[in-house]
Design an enzyme around this catalytic site. Structure first.
Site, PDB file in Angstrom:
ATOM      1  N   THR A  11     -22.277 -26.072  49.747  1.00 34.96           N
ATOM      2  CA  THR A  11     -21.591 -26.870  50.772  1.00 34.96           C
ATOM      3  C   THR A  11     -22.541 -27.706  51.626  1.00 34.96           C
ATOM      4  OG1 THR A  11     -21.639 -24.975  52.270  1.00 34.96           O
ATOM      5  CG2 THR A  11     -19.609 -25.318  51.000  1.00 34.96           C
ATOM      6  N   ASP A  59     -16.967 -15.467  50.868  1.00 32.28           N
ATOM      7  CA  ASP A  59     -18.146 -15.023  51.610  1.00 32.28           C
ATOM      8  C   ASP A  59     -18.951 -14.095  50.703  1.00 32.28           C
ATOM      9  OD1 ASP A  59     -19.995 -13.749  53.280  1.00 32.28           O
ATOM     10  OD2 ASP A  59     -18.656 -13.855  55.014  1.00 32.28           O
ATOM     11  N   TYR A 152     -36.308 -12.308  57.895  1.00 33.47           N
ATOM     12  CA  TYR A 152     -36.091 -13.399  56.926  1.00 33.47           C
ATOM     13  C   TYR A 152     -37.164 -13.336  55.841  1.00 33.47           C
ATOM     14  CZ  TYR A 152     -35.672 -17.998  54.801  1.00 33.47           C
ATOM     15  OH  TYR A 152     -35.530 -19.017  53.877  1.00 33.47           O
ATOM     16  N   PRO A 182     -39.694 -23.267  48.454  1.00 38.53           N
ATOM     17  CA  PRO A 182     -40.045 -24.412  49.287  1.00 38.53           C
ATOM     18  C   PRO A 182     -40.600 -23.991  50.644  1.00 38.53           C
ATOM     19  CG  PRO A 182     -37.698 -24.422  48.620  1.00 38.53           C
ATOM     20  CD  PRO A 182     -38.242 -23.047  48.389  1.00 38.53           C
ATOM     21  N   GLU A 188     -29.263 -27.920  56.982  1.00 39.06           N
ATOM     22  CA  GLU A 188     -28.621 -27.257  58.131  1.00 39.06           C
ATOM     23  C   GLU A 188     -29.318 -25.930  58.464  1.00 39.06           C
ATOM     24  OE1 GLU A 188     -24.391 -27.050  57.432  1.00 39.06           O
ATOM     25  OE2 GLU A 188     -24.278 -29.197  57.070  1.00 39.06           O
TER      26      GLU A 188
HETATM   27  P1  NDP Z   1     -28.089 -24.845  54.482  1.00 41.11           P
HETATM   28  O1  NDP Z   1     -27.731 -24.103  55.728  1.00 41.11           O
HETATM   29  O2  NDP Z   1     -27.980 -26.334  54.507  1.00 41.11           O
HETATM   30  O3  NDP Z   1     -27.258 -24.277  53.244  1.00 41.11           O
HETATM   31  C1  NDP Z   1     -27.005 -22.918  53.080  1.00 41.11           C
HETATM   32  C2  NDP Z   1     -25.895 -22.704  52.070  1.00 41.11           C
HETATM   33  O4  NDP Z   1     -25.699 -21.280  51.903  1.00 41.11           O
HETATM   34  C3  NDP Z   1     -24.573 -23.295  52.529  1.00 41.11           C
HETATM   35  O5  NDP Z   1     -23.939 -23.924  51.451  1.00 41.11           O
HETATM   36  C4  NDP Z   1     -23.769 -22.066  52.969  1.00 41.11           C
HETATM   37  O6  NDP Z   1     -22.380 -22.254  52.719  1.00 41.11           O
HETATM   38  C5  NDP Z   1     -24.314 -20.990  52.028  1.00 41.11           C
HETATM   39  N1  NDP Z   1     -24.086 -19.665  52.605  1.00 41.11           N
HETATM   40  C6  NDP Z   1     -24.691 -19.123  53.690  1.00 41.11           C
HETATM   41  N2  NDP Z   1     -24.133 -17.934  53.975  1.00 41.11           N
HETATM   42  C7  NDP Z   1     -23.142 -17.723  53.060  1.00 41.11           C
HETATM   43  C8  NDP Z   1     -22.202 -16.688  52.839  1.00 41.11           C
HETATM   44  N3  NDP Z   1     -22.147 -15.613  53.635  1.00 41.11           N
HETATM   45  N4  NDP Z   1     -21.333 -16.814  51.811  1.00 41.11           N
HETATM   46  C9  NDP Z   1     -21.378 -17.889  51.005  1.00 41.11           C
HETATM   47  N5  NDP Z   1     -22.242 -18.901  51.150  1.00 41.11           N
HETATM   48  C10 NDP Z   1     -23.121 -18.824  52.173  1.00 41.11           C
HETATM   49  O7  NDP Z   1     -29.605 -24.413  54.168  1.00 41.11           O
HETATM   50  P2  NDP Z   1     -30.568 -24.741  52.937  1.00 41.11           P
HETATM   51  O8  NDP Z   1     -29.946 -25.674  51.979  1.00 41.11           O
HETATM   52  O9  NDP Z   1     -31.877 -25.082  53.511  1.00 41.11           O
HETATM   53  O10 NDP Z   1     -30.704 -23.278  52.306  1.00 41.11           O
HETATM   54  C11 NDP Z   1     -30.465 -22.981  50.946  1.00 41.11           C
HETATM   55  C12 NDP Z   1     -31.440 -21.905  50.504  1.00 41.11           C
HETATM   56  O11 NDP Z   1     -32.762 -22.414  50.590  1.00 41.11           O
HETATM   57  C13 NDP Z   1     -31.425 -20.623  51.339  1.00 41.11           C
HETATM   58  O12 NDP Z   1     -31.512 -19.516  50.474  1.00 41.11           O
HETATM   59  C14 NDP Z   1     -32.692 -20.748  52.188  1.00 41.11           C
HETATM   60  O13 NDP Z   1     -33.200 -19.496  52.569  1.00 41.11           O
HETATM   61  C15 NDP Z   1     -33.601 -21.467  51.214  1.00 41.11           C
HETATM   62  N6  NDP Z   1     -34.746 -22.157  51.786  1.00 41.11           N
HETATM   63  C16 NDP Z   1     -34.575 -23.104  52.750  1.00 41.11           C
HETATM   64  C17 NDP Z   1     -35.669 -23.750  53.286  1.00 41.11           C
HETATM   65  C18 NDP Z   1     -35.547 -24.729  54.404  1.00 41.11           C
HETATM   66  O14 NDP Z   1     -36.548 -24.975  55.093  1.00 41.11           O
HETATM   67  N7  NDP Z   1     -34.393 -25.333  54.627  1.00 41.11           N
HETATM   68  C19 NDP Z   1     -37.013 -23.494  52.777  1.00 41.11           C
HETATM   69  C20 NDP Z   1     -37.079 -22.473  51.761  1.00 41.11           C
HETATM   70  C21 NDP Z   1     -35.980 -21.861  51.279  1.00 41.11           C
HETATM   71  P3  NDP Z   1     -21.195 -21.921  53.760  1.00 41.11           P
HETATM   72  O15 NDP Z   1     -21.781 -21.961  55.153  1.00 41.11           O
HETATM   73  O16 NDP Z   1     -20.163 -22.969  53.499  1.00 41.11           O
HETATM   74  O17 NDP Z   1     -20.736 -20.564  53.374  1.00 41.11           O
HETATM   75  C1  8X3 Z   2     -37.503 -21.535  55.039  1.00 42.51           C
HETATM   76  C2  8X3 Z   2     -38.820 -22.089  55.371  1.00 42.51           C
HETATM   77  O1  8X3 Z   2     -40.936 -21.787  56.771  1.00 42.51           O
HETATM   78  O2  8X3 Z   2     -38.790 -21.249  57.839  1.00 42.51           O
HETATM   79  O3  8X3 Z   2     -37.553 -20.578  54.055  1.00 42.51           O
HETATM   80  O4  8X3 Z   2     -39.705 -19.794  56.189  1.00 42.51           O
HETATM   81  S1  8X3 Z   2     -39.589 -21.178  56.591  1.00 42.51           S
END
Ligand code: NDP
Ligand code: 8X3
Length: 252
Positions: A11, A59, A152, A182, A188
């Site tokens: 999403t 969820d 985390y 990453p 978000e």
């Molecule tokens: P966003 O918040 O933009 O996206 C997170 C996604 O996870 C959303 O689509 C959300 O959907 C879904 N999600 C979260 N909780 C639930 C739940 N309980 N049930 C179903 N879906 C869920 O963040 P990112 O795109 O950055 O994050 C994606 C992944 O990348 C994560 O695993 C994050 O840890 C990882 N990551 C992110 C980094 C960053 O700096 N942004 C760096 C390294 C890794 P919805 O809310 O609609 O349920």
């Molecule tokens: C998300 C990046 O640096 O906040 O995984 O851990 S950081």
């Protein structure tokens, strides 16, 4: 049914960009997340590339909801070629002595148990077909720990360990298992981490150019387009402005 990919957490952010990338590569898609309106909008856009899309809104922390969503799929849609375990979050950034139990539970239930609950449903069909590729979205936090990152970082260390364990156990079944790790990606993520505080979230990326979601999707595209005999075990992808989890342009 032609090739199928499933992306959890489609999403927003990395999941959404990955869904677009997979659609461009001709995959029919199962997209998941809690926000159904966003899934519907995304499905409409993805269908413009002439692929089929199924929406599963649930969820991922709730085992019964996850099982129910999976069971609602027609059998031919359960034959997944690529699973991108992306749904995840950081909740809070506090020293361990001040952390909120609810934040910890949300991260562990989503990033670790959620990843496992989907994977265990998808694997049996991959084993039957003797092929498949599981890509776990980990993080630099899966190999480093930074101040206030405690739980985390622990969940992403768990994702690293699970990736390695899955790769060993699924080796005899010809299933590829990869992780992508990453550094800072502007999505978000920080808004969620700071419980909706946009100002705090913006500060995370102030004074440097972070990765964007498409950068990560590009890296995943590299992984899925390798020939059958090649697997990318893990890819660590950082912004040029970030040398490690804690060392970046702001504190150089
Ligand atoms: P966003 O918040 O933009 O996206 C997170 C996604 O996870 C959303 O689509 C959300 O959907 C879904 N999600 C979260 N909780 C639930 C739940 N309980 N049930 C179903 N879906 C869920 O963040 P990112 O795109 O950055 O994050 C994606 C992944 O990348 C994560 O695993 C994050 O840890 C990882 N990551 C992110 C980094 C960053 O700096 N942004 C760096 C390294 C890794 P919805 O809310 O609609 O349920
Ligand atoms: C998300 C990046 O640096 O906040 O995984 O851990 S950081």
């Amino acid at each position: 049914m032609d090739k199928i990919a499933m992306v959890t957490g489609a999403t927003s952010g990395i999941g959404e960009a990955t869904a677009h990338m997979l659609a461009r590569n001709g995959f029919n898609l199962i997209i998941t997340g809690r926000r159904e309106d966003r899934l519907k909008n995304l499905a409409e856009k993805l269908k413009e590339t002439n692929i089929e899309v199924k929406i599963l809104s649930f969820d991922i922390r709730r085992l019964s909801a996850t099982n129910q969503a999976w069971n609602s799929l027609p059998n031919d849609w359960k034959q997944i070629d690529i699973l991108v375990n992306n749904a995840g979050l950081a909740a809070g950034a506090d020293p361990i002595q001040e952390g909120l139990w609810e934040d910890w539970e949300q991260m562990i239930d989503t990033n670790v148990k959620g990843l496992l609950s989907i994977t265990r449903l998808v694997i049996p069909e991959m084993i039957k077909r003797k092929k498949g590729h599981i890509i776990n979205v980990s993080s630099i936090a899966g190999s480093e720990v930074y101040a206030n990152g405690n739980v985390y970082c622990a969940t992403k260390h768990a994702v690293h360990a699970l990736t390695k364990g899955m790769r060993i156990d699924l080796l005899p079944h010809n299933i590829k298992v990869s992780s992508i790790s990453p550094g800072m990606v502007e999505t978000e993520f920080s808004i969620v981490r700071y419980h909706g505080d946009k100002q705090k979230a913006d500060k995370v990326y102030e004074g440097l150019t972070p990765l964007n979601a498409n950068d990560v999707a590009d890296a995943i595209e590299f992984m899925i387009t390798r020939p059958p005999h090649v697997n990318v075990n893990d890819m660590l992808l950082m912004p040029t402005a970030q040398a490690s989890a804690v060392y970046n342009f702001r504190n150089k």
